[in-house]
Design an enzyme around this catalytic site. Structure first.
Site, PDB file in Angstrom:
ATOM      1  N   GLY A   1       0.767  -1.247   0.000  1.00 37.66           N
ATOM      2  CA  GLY A   1       0.000   0.000   0.000  1.00 37.66           C
ATOM      3  C   GLY A   1       0.793   1.290   0.000  1.00 37.66           C
ATOM      4  O   GLY A   1       0.352   2.295  -0.546  1.00 37.66           O
TER       5      GLY A   1
ATOM      6  N   ASP B   1      -5.270   1.827  10.737  1.00 36.18           N
ATOM      7  CA  ASP B   1      -6.690   1.586  11.024  1.00 36.18           C
ATOM      8  C   ASP B   1      -6.790   1.206  12.506  1.00 36.18           C
ATOM      9  O   ASP B   1      -6.798   2.073  13.374  1.00 36.18           O
ATOM     10  CB  ASP B   1      -7.168   0.489  10.063  1.00 36.18           C
ATOM     11  CG  ASP B   1      -8.642   0.173  10.179  1.00 36.18           C
ATOM     12  OD1 ASP B   1      -9.331   0.801  10.998  1.00 36.18           O
ATOM     13  OD2 ASP B   1      -9.126  -0.714   9.451  1.00 36.18           O
TER      14      ASP B   1
ATOM     15  N   LYS C   1      -7.073   6.457  10.512  1.00 34.04           N
ATOM     16  CA  LYS C   1      -8.476   6.320  10.929  1.00 34.04           C
ATOM     17  C   LYS C   1      -8.493   6.412  12.446  1.00 34.04           C
ATOM     18  O   LYS C   1      -8.529   5.396  13.154  1.00 34.04           O
ATOM     19  CB  LYS C   1      -9.030   4.963  10.478  1.00 34.04           C
ATOM     20  CG  LYS C   1      -9.256   4.840   8.993  1.00 34.04           C
ATOM     21  CD  LYS C   1      -9.897   3.481   8.702  1.00 34.04           C
ATOM     22  CE  LYS C   1     -10.014   3.239   7.240  1.00 34.04           C
ATOM     23  NZ  LYS C   1     -10.431   1.844   6.940  1.00 34.04           N
TER      24      LYS C   1
HETATM   25  P1  5GP Z   1      -4.465  -2.001  10.912  1.00 37.11           P
HETATM   26  O1  5GP Z   1      -3.490  -3.078  11.238  1.00 37.11           O
HETATM   27  O2  5GP Z   1      -4.063  -0.636  11.419  1.00 37.11           O
HETATM   28  O3  5GP Z   1      -5.866  -2.355  11.348  1.00 37.11           O
HETATM   29  O4  5GP Z   1      -4.558  -1.929   9.348  1.00 37.11           O
HETATM   30  C1  5GP Z   1      -3.481  -1.447   8.598  1.00 37.11           C
HETATM   31  C2  5GP Z   1      -3.473  -2.015   7.204  1.00 37.11           C
HETATM   32  O5  5GP Z   1      -4.778  -2.393   6.771  1.00 37.11           O
HETATM   33  C3  5GP Z   1      -3.002  -0.977   6.222  1.00 37.11           C
HETATM   34  O6  5GP Z   1      -1.607  -1.008   6.039  1.00 37.11           O
HETATM   35  C4  5GP Z   1      -3.772  -1.334   4.968  1.00 37.11           C
HETATM   36  O7  5GP Z   1      -3.062  -2.309   4.237  1.00 37.11           O
HETATM   37  C5  5GP Z   1      -5.042  -1.947   5.459  1.00 37.11           C
HETATM   38  N1  5GP Z   1      -6.166  -0.980   5.513  1.00 37.11           N
HETATM   39  C6  5GP Z   1      -6.750  -0.447   6.623  1.00 37.11           C
HETATM   40  N2  5GP Z   1      -7.750   0.373   6.290  1.00 37.11           N
HETATM   41  C7  5GP Z   1      -7.799   0.383   4.953  1.00 37.11           C
HETATM   42  C8  5GP Z   1      -8.634   1.083   4.007  1.00 37.11           C
HETATM   43  O8  5GP Z   1      -9.543   1.867   4.316  1.00 37.11           O
HETATM   44  N3  5GP Z   1      -8.367   0.843   2.693  1.00 37.11           N
HETATM   45  C9  5GP Z   1      -7.388  -0.016   2.273  1.00 37.11           C
HETATM   46  N4  5GP Z   1      -7.241  -0.154   0.960  1.00 37.11           N
HETATM   47  N5  5GP Z   1      -6.589  -0.685   3.134  1.00 37.11           N
HETATM   48  C10 5GP Z   1      -6.793  -0.479   4.459  1.00 37.11           C
END
Ligand code: 5GP
Length: 184
Positions: free
Chosen positions: A53, A112, A140
């Site tokens: 990403g 996120d 987020k």
């Molecule tokens: P976390 O571990 O913070 O819950 O999620 C992080 C990862 O989830 C990010 O690096 C990304 O790859 C994916 N991710 C989280 N939210 C989104 C979103 O709204 N869109 C996309 N495309 N990927 C997300």
């Protein structure tokens, strides 16, 4: 050639609308690059991009970092084709660089829940860098329930799925020049 910025995007059966324009993204990335240049002057930092990403954000950011530095990448397991996190993180590719005693800047596309960032910080700390900072293009904020250190953030966004500018949905949408958000 004009950038790829359609008025709406249909992806995996869902509709997304424009949220952050190419201009907004470029302006903010430029500011972050300038800030990092000021903060890391003479430190020869290593920027570590999180694949897949962060690849577009990192490459744009690097063009605004005006000092000697290195770049490396790591890769984590992705969301798969879902819009919600599986709640599990595994490493698919580790960094090649030896970061012991180096100033490290971890570059993420989005935070996120914060689980991925927490996992990465724990992993990287075991390699004994001189310092470890984080950059995330998007945050987020209301969804983050892990206590993670975010040093540089591009934009705080609502708890809705986004794609474009490197971020995918079921592997599509990374090549969009702006960021789109789920049209609820
Ligand atoms: P976390 O571990 O913070 O819950 O999620 C992080 C990862 O989830 C990010 O690096 C990304 O790859 C994916 N991710 C989280 N939210 C989104 C979103 O709204 N869109 C996309 N495309 N990927 C997300």
């Amino acid at each position: 050639m004009s950038p790829y910025t359609p008025a709406t995007i249909e992806c995996n059966g869902e509709t997304f609308k424009p949220y952050l324009s190419e201009n907004q993204l470029q302006e903010r990335v430029k500011e972050l690059g300038a800030q990092l240049t000021r903060d890391y002057e003479d430190k020869r930092p290593i920027f570590i991009g999180v694949l897949n990403g962060a690849y577009i954000f990192l490459s744009d950011l690097m063009r605004h970092v005006q000092m000697p530095c290195e770049v490396d990448f790591l890769k984590l397991s992705s969301y798969g084709d879902e819009k919600v996190s599986s709640g599990q993180v595994t490493s698919l590719k580790e960094i090649d660089a030896d970061i012991k005693g180096r100033h490290v800047v971890l570059v993420e596309d989005i935070v996120d829940t914060g689980l991925s960032m927490k996992y990465l910080l724990e992993q990287l700390r075991t390699k004994e860098p001189a310092s470890l900072a984080t950059v995330s293009l998007l945050h987020k904020k209301d969804a983050t329930h892990y206590d993670v250190q975010l040093d540089y953030v591009g934009f705080k966004i609502p708890t809705l799925f986004v794609l474009g500018y490197g971020l995918d949905y079921a592997q599509e949408g990374r090549n969009l020049a702006q960021i789109y958000i789920l049209d609820e």
